[in-house]
Design an enzyme around this catalytic site. Structure first.
Site, PDB file in Angstrom:
ATOM      1  CG  HIS A 496       1.916   1.827  -0.880  1.00 17.46           C
ATOM      2  ND1 HIS A 496       1.707   0.918   0.129  1.00 17.46           N
ATOM      3  CD2 HIS A 496       1.049   2.842  -0.637  1.00 17.46           C
ATOM      4  CE1 HIS A 496       0.753   1.357   0.926  1.00 17.46           C
ATOM      5  NE2 HIS A 496       0.337   2.535   0.488  1.00 17.46           N
ATOM      6  CD  GLU A 497       1.223   6.248  -1.957  1.00 10.97           C
ATOM      7  OE1 GLU A 497       0.006   6.360  -2.192  1.00 10.97           O
ATOM      8  OE2 GLU A 497       1.670   6.055  -0.801  1.00 10.97           O
ATOM      9  CG  HIS A 500      -3.298   3.854  -2.381  1.00  5.73           C
ATOM     10  ND1 HIS A 500      -4.277   3.237  -1.653  1.00  5.73           N
ATOM     11  CD2 HIS A 500      -2.258   4.039  -1.531  1.00  5.73           C
ATOM     12  CE1 HIS A 500      -3.838   3.047  -0.406  1.00  5.73           C
ATOM     13  NE2 HIS A 500      -2.611   3.520  -0.318  1.00  5.73           N
TER      14      HIS A 500
HETATM   15 ZN   LIG Z   1      -1.286   3.625   1.288  1.00  2.00          ZN
END
Ligand SMILES: [Zn+2]
Length: 702
Positions: A496-497, A500
């Site tokens: 997830h990170e 980003h």
């Molecule tokens: Zn997030």
């Protein structure tokens, strides 16, 4: 540059007499104000000391004010370049100082840093007001805004002009003098309240520990968890005992595995009563005041509520848009959660007990049902998820999708020896970004996981500046001789990170501010990445047993896939409840302070909250909305999840690594940041607006 030097001298002259004594050595240069000669211009962390921040902030703030004055007093007629672009380019030094300070307060904080934060936050709020309330500057922007049809701007420029105009209006530029004064006072007070709220949550979280001194009380806990608790006890000077804390890697496994129901109740109640004890860390008055001030401010600006004010700049646009989505999901989620609760009650009976299910039982009996139904023991997965391998797998996915590579930079300056640095290059070998990863918990680090930047990306005078990005987590540490072995949730968080991170690293933006993507759109790039983590084709590459090297067995993967829909009623209900709570606090129509427990109880009663589930965050420690930037925005995770499920469907339909789909996602979404309307960008990628069905299907809520 000259302006900057002159200002620096002014500040030095204001130093106490001691520093001016002719016998004393000149004070060493402030590294925050010097040019960074490090590779890629990353911050020279080891040279930066706490005492450098305040003077650097003062110089940087003054410098931007001077830059803004030059723009405002320009005798030439306003143009997009001499006004909007010039304003966008101002404050470079402030971005640099704040880039370091803002990041390090989250990962290397202490009383000194927190004190600086308390001092600087109101200064920054006042500074932003000073710029937005500069009348001459506003007049120039207004002239451009009114003649925008004739300016022939490119889409990113039109977005920048609109955002600049709205920034002034939302910053109070159209208010009368006395209303402006009240507006500024509210902003200053809010900035202080938000910092205090976050500090109190951190301190209260750190102040609690559950000390166990009888091995019998550890029954049910896996060896790894017991080892971690023994290490924590040693650190606390309690060798031979076991310490559990309210930090994620400690409390959640405890609730999942500890047989002792009374101890589970104790730690759970400590968790949900944080900052609600009537002591120095109590946040009830702070948050009630925050919500009231936000309501008052939004009405000053002509918005009905704070949520209306916030959502105007997001993809959802209105509170009705948000409540509409929440209501659509709430019914199906609650129905599935009720079935789950019945299954857990049955498991309690099977366990030979006759008590009614309580919130502190949920994790423990869910683990039992999960094991019975899928025979999937979370602990059996961990050996396949050694942190280094998981990271390599995530890099592999990024490479297959976008062609990017990650080269370790072992000699690059870091702020903590645990941090690792990489150079990220594009498929053609060109430099894209510096990428730091900082994965484990420390007392000086806030909880959770996040992605941030030390430097954004922009193009100026034909030169492209590339970003410095960091991913932080609070993942399980190595214990004993074993490497750090992650839970499935931690694996997905790491992906997830990185999503980003890639969003920032792949950005092709002319304007730095357009790296700030609306928060109900920003989770698209991160959440979509989670999908690849559990695809069999990808697991084959990275999910290898840390001792035997054996690839995770197919049946384990299948179970894992089935188990993905398990407990989704609970997960969705506790999340949606927090989203409703956030929206309720921020749709107050008047600036009156509310009694916190009563307000929260009413909010939960209104949606018919199941009694066996507690909202994911209770108000007194709901940092996202009272200290982070997610007020009237906690919904955005699921809003983005609708987008990401729908976007990932495109890969499922056309191929997990389909080149054309990945290219389209990169060029239409990842590279574009906030340079255009999110819905426009999304439609360009998907050919239509997002559908909600893929999410319901993914969560098993249909
Ligand atoms: Zn997030």
């Amino acid at each position: 540059m000259r302006i900057w030097l002159a200002l620096a001298l002014v500040v030095l002259a204001a130093l106490p007499a001691r520093a001016q004594s002719p016998a004393a050595d000149p004070p060493p240069a402030n590294p925050l104000l010097s040019e960074w000669k490090t590779p890629f211009g990353v911050p020279p962390f080891s040279e930066i000391k706490s005492e450098h921040y305040l003077p650097a902030f003062k110089v940087a703030l003054a410098q931007q004010i001077a830059e803004v004055e030059v723009i405002a007093k320009n005798p030439k007629a306003p143009t997009f370049a001499n006004t909007v672009e010039a304003l966008e380019a101002s404050g470079g030094l402030l971005d640099k100082v704040n880039g370091v300070f803002g990041n390090l307060t989250s990962v290397e904080t202490n009383d000194e840093m927190q004190a600086i934060d308390r001092e600087v936050s109101p200064m920054l709020a006042a500074h932003a007001d000073d710029i937005r309330l500069n009348e001459a500057l506003f007049e120039r922007v207004k002239t451009l805004w009114e003649s925008r049809a004739k300016l022939k701007l490119a889409p990113d420029q039109a977005t920048l002009l609109e955002k600049t105009w709205k920034g002034f209006v939302r910053g109070g530029a159209l208010l009368s003098k006395e209303r402006q004064e009240r507006f500024r006072a509210i902003n200053a007070e809010l900035a202080g309240l938000e910092v205090k709220f976050g500090d109190d949550v951190l301190k209260q979280t750190n102040s609690y520990r559950l000390v166990i001194d009888v091995p019998a009380d550890l029954a049910g806990l896996p060896e790894r968890v017991v080892g971690g608790a023994a290490d924590a006890a040693k650190l606390a000077g309690l060798e031979g005992k076991w310490v559990f804390t309210l930090q994620s890697p400690s409390i959640w496994p405890f609730l999942q595995y500890a047989e002792d129901r009374e101890l589970r109740r104790q730690i759970f109640e400590a968790y949900i009563s944080r900052c609600d004890h009537g002591d120095e860390f109590d946040n009830k008055a702070t948050l009630a005041r925050t919500a009231a001030l936000r309501a008052e401010r939004s009405q000053l600006l002509g918005y009905k509520t704070h949520a209306d004010f916030v959502l105007d700049e997001n993809m959802a646009k209105t509170p009705a848009g948000v409540y509409g989505l929440l209501d659509r999901l709430w019914g199906p989620a609650k129905a599935v959660a009720a079935k789950e609760a019945a299954d857990l009650q049955a498991a309690i009976r099977t366990d030979g007990k006759d008590f009614a299910l309580e919130p502190w039982d949920w994790w423990y009996y869910t683990e039992k049902v999960r094991k019975a139904r899928f025979d999937l023991d979370e602990q059996a997965l961990r050996p396949y998820f050694a942190l280094d391998k998981v990271r390599e797998g995530a890099f592999y996915v990024a490479n297959r999708l976008f062609g990017v590579t990650f080269t370790p930079l072992p000699d690059l300056p870091v702020y903590n020896p645990e941090v690792k640095a990489y150079e990220v290059k594009d498929a053609d070998g060109s430099h894209l970004a510096v990428y730091y990863v900082d994965y484990h918990p420390r007392a000086s680090k806030r909880g959770g996981a996040w992605s941030n930047e030390y430097r954004g990306t922009w193009v100026r005078d034909g030169r492209s500046v590339r970003p410095v990005v960091v991913n932080c987590g609070n993942f399980s540490r190595p214990t004993g001789d074993a490497p750090a072995l992650l839970s499935l949730e931690e694996v997905e968080t790491l992906y997830h990170e990185l999503g980003h991170g890639l969003n920032a690293m792949l950005s092709k933006l002319r304007y730095n501010s357009q790296g700030n993507v609306p928060r109900d759109f920003v989770e698209l790039c991160s959440q979509i990445m989670e999908n690849w983590a559990t695809e069999p084709e990808v697991l084959k590459v990275y999910a290898k047993h840390y001792q035997t090297g054996e690839v995770i067995p197919v049946e384990l993967v299948n179970k894992l896939k089935q188990a993905g829909k398990f407990n989704q009623g609970f997960t969705t209900v506790e999340y949606l409840a927090a989203s409703y709570l956030d929206m309720d606090w921020h749709t107050l129509a008047e600036g009156k302070e509310q009694a916190v427990p009563a307000f929260e109880d009413a909010s939960m009663a209104k949606i018919g909250m199941p009694k066996e589930i507690v909202t994911r965050y209770r108000s007194p420690y709901f940092r996202h909305i009272f200290s982070g930037g997610y007020s009237a925005g906690y919904y955005s995770y699921i809003w983005s999840e609708v987008l990401s499920a729908d976007a990932f469907k495109a890969f499922e339909e056309r191929g997990l690594f389909d080149g054309a789909t990945a290219r389209s996602f990169r060029t239409n979404v990842m590279e574009r940041g906030a340079s255009e309307d999110p819905m426009t960008l999304y439609r360009r990628f998907r050919g239509r607006e997002p559908a909600v069905e893929p999410l319901l299907e993914k969560r098993g809520l249909q």
